[in-house]
Design an enzyme around this catalytic site. Structure first.
Site, mmCIF file in Angstrom:
data_model
loop_
_atom_site.group_PDB
_atom_site.id
_atom_site.type_symbol
_atom_site.label_atom_id
_atom_site.label_comp_id
_atom_site.label_asym_id
_atom_site.label_seq_id
_atom_site.Cartn_x
_atom_site.Cartn_y
_atom_site.Cartn_z
ATOM 1 N N GLU A 155 -1.421 -42.314 10.925
ATOM 2 C CA GLU A 155 -0.586 -41.640 9.921
ATOM 3 C C GLU A 155 0.138 -40.422 10.493
ATOM 4 O OE1 GLU A 155 -3.038 -40.956 6.487
ATOM 5 O OE2 GLU A 155 -3.588 -43.073 6.307
ATOM 6 N N GLU A 260 -6.267 -51.730 5.485
ATOM 7 C CA GLU A 260 -6.413 -50.918 4.270
ATOM 8 C C GLU A 260 -5.692 -51.559 3.089
ATOM 9 O OE1 GLU A 260 -6.282 -46.682 4.704
ATOM 10 O OE2 GLU A 260 -6.637 -46.798 6.862
#
EC number: 3.2.1.8
Length: 324
Positions: A155, A260
């Site tokens: 991220e 995810e």
């Protein structure tokens, strides 16, 4: 191009909609079915407490071929104070995976969140470089040969496709990416090394374009990035998963994957779209859903997973099994 059986037909769709919960097909394994289509795994996330829950563990053992630690391999869990490592939770998951013949995706080595304050407070380039190198080397060498792939950086992009503001980018600029990947390659040359981010579910997003541009540049510079992982969105709305994965694969990495994955409402159509997208992109090696049961999901109120709060298979699970 491989496609699963469509759910558009009225008969099948009505059949699925008529039952809120369909009992799990005992003989079926979603991982085995996915691997039979040429993929490496269909996985889930877990950690010690979940694996010690007998209902959760039985599903993990029977249905999933890969495990990602939900929290036990993040920086705050492994190195809460400088040079002091705590491996109990990560060891438990790694040992479970080895005993039960599951692949492991290491998650995650460098991330701005769940980061101890002692790391966040570093302002010196040489100090932060050595801290990153020591953290990555210590962890990866401990699990050398046990981890199929590592999410090396996680991220690191903002929504506009630029680098996220973090202690790593503030102190080292984008060079922290090179430092992390080169250290990881040296620590375990056989592990696949990934860059991981969310909101990459459309090729038209600025974030996706930024990821593609940066990864191409880093690869051209010799940074050893093997793959890109896309965290697909926790919502149910017109995904464009295949074109997005194709765009990520176009960077020249050898692998892409979906991780995810949890979709608000867990509609069969949306889950099948993601599965089809991975099947259609040859370099997509697998899918990881972010949990087993809605009961244990970080987004439990949205019912995003393949098993309900009573650990019963939902329509989306059975739709994937039937289609594969």
């Amino acid at each position: 191009m491989v496609h699963l059986k469509a759910l558009a037909s009225g008969t099948l769709f009505a059949s699925l909609a008529s039952s809120a919960v369909i009992s799990r097909q005992a003989a079926a394994s979603i991982n085995d079915a996915f691997v039979a289509h040429g993929k490496k795994y269909f996985g889930t996330c877990s950690d010690q407490a979940l694996l010690q829950n007998s209902q959760n563990e039985a599903i993990v053992r029977a249905d999933f071929g890969q495990l990602t630690p939900e929290n036990s391999m993040k920086w705050d869990a492994l190195e809460p104070s400088q040079g002091s490592f705590s491996f109990a939770g990560a060891d438990f998951l790694a040992d479970y995976a080895k005993t039960n013949n599951k692949l492991v995706r290491g998650h995650t080595l460098v991330w701005h969140s769940q980061l101890p304050s002692w790391v966040q407070g570093i302002t010196d380039k040489d100090t932060l470089t050595e801290v990153i190198k020591n953290h990555i080397t210590t962890i990866m060498q401990r699990y050398k040969g046990q981890i199929y792939a590592w999410d090396v950086v996680n991220e690191i992009f903002d929504e506009d496709g630029t680098l996220r503001d973090s202690v790593f980018s503030q102190v080292l600029g984008e060079d922290f990416v090179r430092i992390a990947f080169e250290t990881a390659r040296e620590a375990d040359p056989n592990a696949k090394l990934y860059i991981n981010d969310y909101n990459l579910d459309s090729a038209d997003y600025a974030k996706t374009k930024g990821m593609v541009s940066y990864v191409k540049k880093w690869l051209d510079a010799g940074v050893p990035i093997d793959g890109i992982v896309s965290l697909l969105p926790p919502r149910d709305e017109g995904l464009t998963s295949c074109t997005a994965l194709t765009a990520l694969a176009s960077t020249g990495v050898s692998e892409v994957a979906v991780t995810e994955l949890d979709i608000e409402g867990a509609s069969s159509e949306s889950y099948l779209e993601v599965v089809n997208a991975c099947l259609d992109v040859s370099s997509c090696v697998g899918i990881t859903v972010w949990g087993v049961s809605d009961k244990d999901s970080w987004r439990s109120s949205t019912s995003p997973l393949l098993f309900d709060s009573n650990y019963q298979a939902k329509d989306a699970y059975n739709a994937i099994i039937d289609a594969l």
